[in-house]
Design a protein around this motif. Sequence first.
Motif, short mmCIF file in Angstrom:
data_model
loop_
_atom_site.label_atom_id
_atom_site.label_comp_id
_atom_site.label_asym_id
_atom_site.label_seq_id
_atom_site.Cartn_x
_atom_site.Cartn_y
_atom_site.Cartn_z
N ALA A 1 -3.31 12.19 -14.97
CA ALA A 1 -1.98 12.98 -15.58
C ALA A 1 -0.87 12.06 -15.06
CB ALA A 1 -1.78 14.36 -15.32
N GLY A 2 -0.97 11.88 -13.82
CA GLY A 2 0.13 11.09 -13.07
C GLY A 2 -0.23 10.92 -11.51
N LYS A 3 0.75 10.30 -11.03
CA LYS A 3 0.72 10.29 -9.51
C LYS A 3 2.23 10.32 -8.74
CE LYS A 3 0.30 5.07 -9.77
NZ LYS A 3 -0.62 4.03 -9.56
N TYR A 4 2.20 10.41 -7.73
CA TYR A 4 3.22 10.45 -6.78
C TYR A 4 3.14 9.74 -5.48
CZ TYR A 4 6.53 12.27 -3.06
OH TYR A 4 7.66 12.34 -2.10
N ARG A 5 3.91 8.93 -5.08
CA ARG A 5 4.02 7.92 -3.96
C ARG A 5 4.75 8.56 -3.01
NH1 ARG A 5 3.90 2.54 -7.48
NH2 ARG A 5 1.89 2.24 -7.68
N LYS A 6 4.12 8.95 -1.75
CA LYS A 6 5.24 9.44 -0.70
C LYS A 6 6.28 8.85 -0.47
CE LYS A 6 3.88 11.12 4.03
NZ LYS A 6 3.01 11.16 5.16
N THR B 1 9.32 13.10 -9.43
CA THR B 1 9.19 13.28 -10.91
C THR B 1 7.91 14.39 -10.97
OG1 THR B 1 10.00 11.16 -11.62
CG2 THR B 1 8.62 12.29 -13.25
N PRO B 2 8.19 15.62 -11.61
CA PRO B 2 6.95 16.24 -11.90
C PRO B 2 5.90 16.02 -12.63
CG PRO B 2 9.11 17.52 -11.92
CD PRO B 2 9.45 16.03 -11.94
N ILE B 3 4.75 16.40 -12.57
CA ILE B 3 3.64 15.73 -13.42
C ILE B 3 3.19 16.93 -14.28
CG2 ILE B 3 1.27 14.81 -13.53
CD1 ILE B 3 1.90 13.67 -10.54
N LYS B 4 3.13 16.66 -15.68
CA LYS B 4 2.66 17.72 -16.67
C LYS B 4 1.24 17.51 -16.64
CE LYS B 4 7.23 17.57 -19.21
NZ LYS B 4 7.82 17.34 -20.36
N THR B 5 0.74 18.59 -16.92
CA THR B 5 -0.87 18.98 -16.70
C THR B 5 -1.05 20.02 -18.04
OG1 THR B 5 -1.19 20.78 -15.26
CG2 THR B 5 -1.16 18.36 -14.38
N SER B 6 -2.32 20.26 -18.20
CA SER B 6 -2.68 21.09 -19.20
C SER B 6 -2.60 22.53 -18.75
CB SER B 6 -4.11 20.91 -19.73
OG SER B 6 -4.96 21.02 -18.82
N ILE B 7 -2.36 22.80 -17.53
CA ILE B 7 -2.17 24.13 -16.80
C ILE B 7 -0.77 24.33 -16.47
CG2 ILE B 7 -4.66 24.30 -16.23
CD1 ILE B 7 -3.57 23.58 -13.39
N GLY B 8 0.07 23.37 -16.51
CA GLY B 8 1.80 23.53 -16.11
C GLY B 8 1.98 22.28 -15.36
N TYR C 1 0.93 -1.14 -0.01
CA TYR C 1 -0.09 0.12 0.19
C TYR C 1 0.88 1.26 -0.03
CZ TYR C 1 -3.00 -3.68 1.74
OH TYR C 1 -4.08 -4.89 1.76
N HIS C 2 0.40 2.42 -0.44
CA HIS C 2 1.06 3.58 -0.59
C HIS C 2 0.15 4.68 -0.24
CE1 HIS C 2 4.71 2.10 -2.75
NE2 HIS C 2 3.74 1.48 -3.60
N ASN C 3 0.71 5.79 0.36
CA ASN C 3 0.03 7.28 0.64
C ASN C 3 0.28 7.97 -0.85
OD1 ASN C 3 -0.51 9.79 1.04
ND2 ASN C 3 0.09 9.38 3.45
N THR C 4 -0.56 7.99 -1.83
CA THR C 4 -0.35 8.24 -3.20
C THR C 4 -1.26 9.56 -3.43
OG1 THR C 4 -0.11 6.14 -3.54
CG2 THR C 4 -0.67 7.79 -5.26
#
Length: 294
Positions: free
Chosen positions: A111-116, A139-146, A97-100
């Motif tokens: 768009a993406g996810k980050y696991r703590k 790793t940054p997550i690219k979205t339509s707003i930045g 399990y992760h804190n995501t």
Amino acid sequence: MSKLNAALIQHRCSSDLTSNLEKSLTLIQQAAQQGAKLIVLQELHRSLYFCQQENTDYFDLAETIPGPSTDTLGSIAQQLGIVIVASLFEKRATGVYHNTAVVIDTDGAIAGKYRKMHIPDDPGFYEKFYFTPGDLGFTPIKTSIGTLGVLVCWDQWFPEAARLMAMAGAQMLIYPTAIGWDPRDDKAEQERQRQAWITIQRSHAIANGIPVLSVNRVGHEANPNSTEAGIDFWGTSFATGPQGEILAQANQSDETITLVELDLLRSENIRRIWPYFRDRRIDAYHDLNKILRD
């Protein structure tokens, strides 16, 4: 996009998962009606903060990603044309399990996810019992707003995490959070802790020349172990500019939507004046890889 309207949503949680999600959805709709294009929810917003004790029954709260919550959030994100940063208890596999934090783009897709990455283990915050440390890196997550540098709670105390996100191209740092006081601490100690929490995150904005958004929950959550005091979550969700200046801040007790306008071009100007990245001495930082100096 040079200007971005964002909303920080802080609220209380109960043991009713459906009610918690409905509350988040209602506040998301209200924030979008007020012009927000980026909406950030607090850490583990679907449930009470269950990490106050170690109990295997709480693994039943976990869900897959994609899953029911991301489907629901994706639908409202697409409907409203917004980006949502949500924090979920992820079931990756049985026993893992992760804190995501998951980012939903304006088309409703993930768009993406980050696991703590940094997992605490302290009285009232027994997260190592529940969460496997993240394996997706910074790793940054690219979205339509930045491009969003999403981290989670305990990560906010580590300058290395903020720096790596910024170096990888994050235009802002985002911290869904669940932090509060032990009610037994005196008022002076409580305020020192809250101010330290604000200060460390403002310092990440300054050191990296980008905005920071931090969203905390509010309210008292009792510890199921009646001999423990529980947690008073201190709210204070806030946003800073690239010099650490407070742009908007919620109070310590109310369920609220905190709106802020971010000037994303300002980071370019600040980094020209304060060229920390230019003057880094990476040739002299090798000891950062050591656990401790002898």
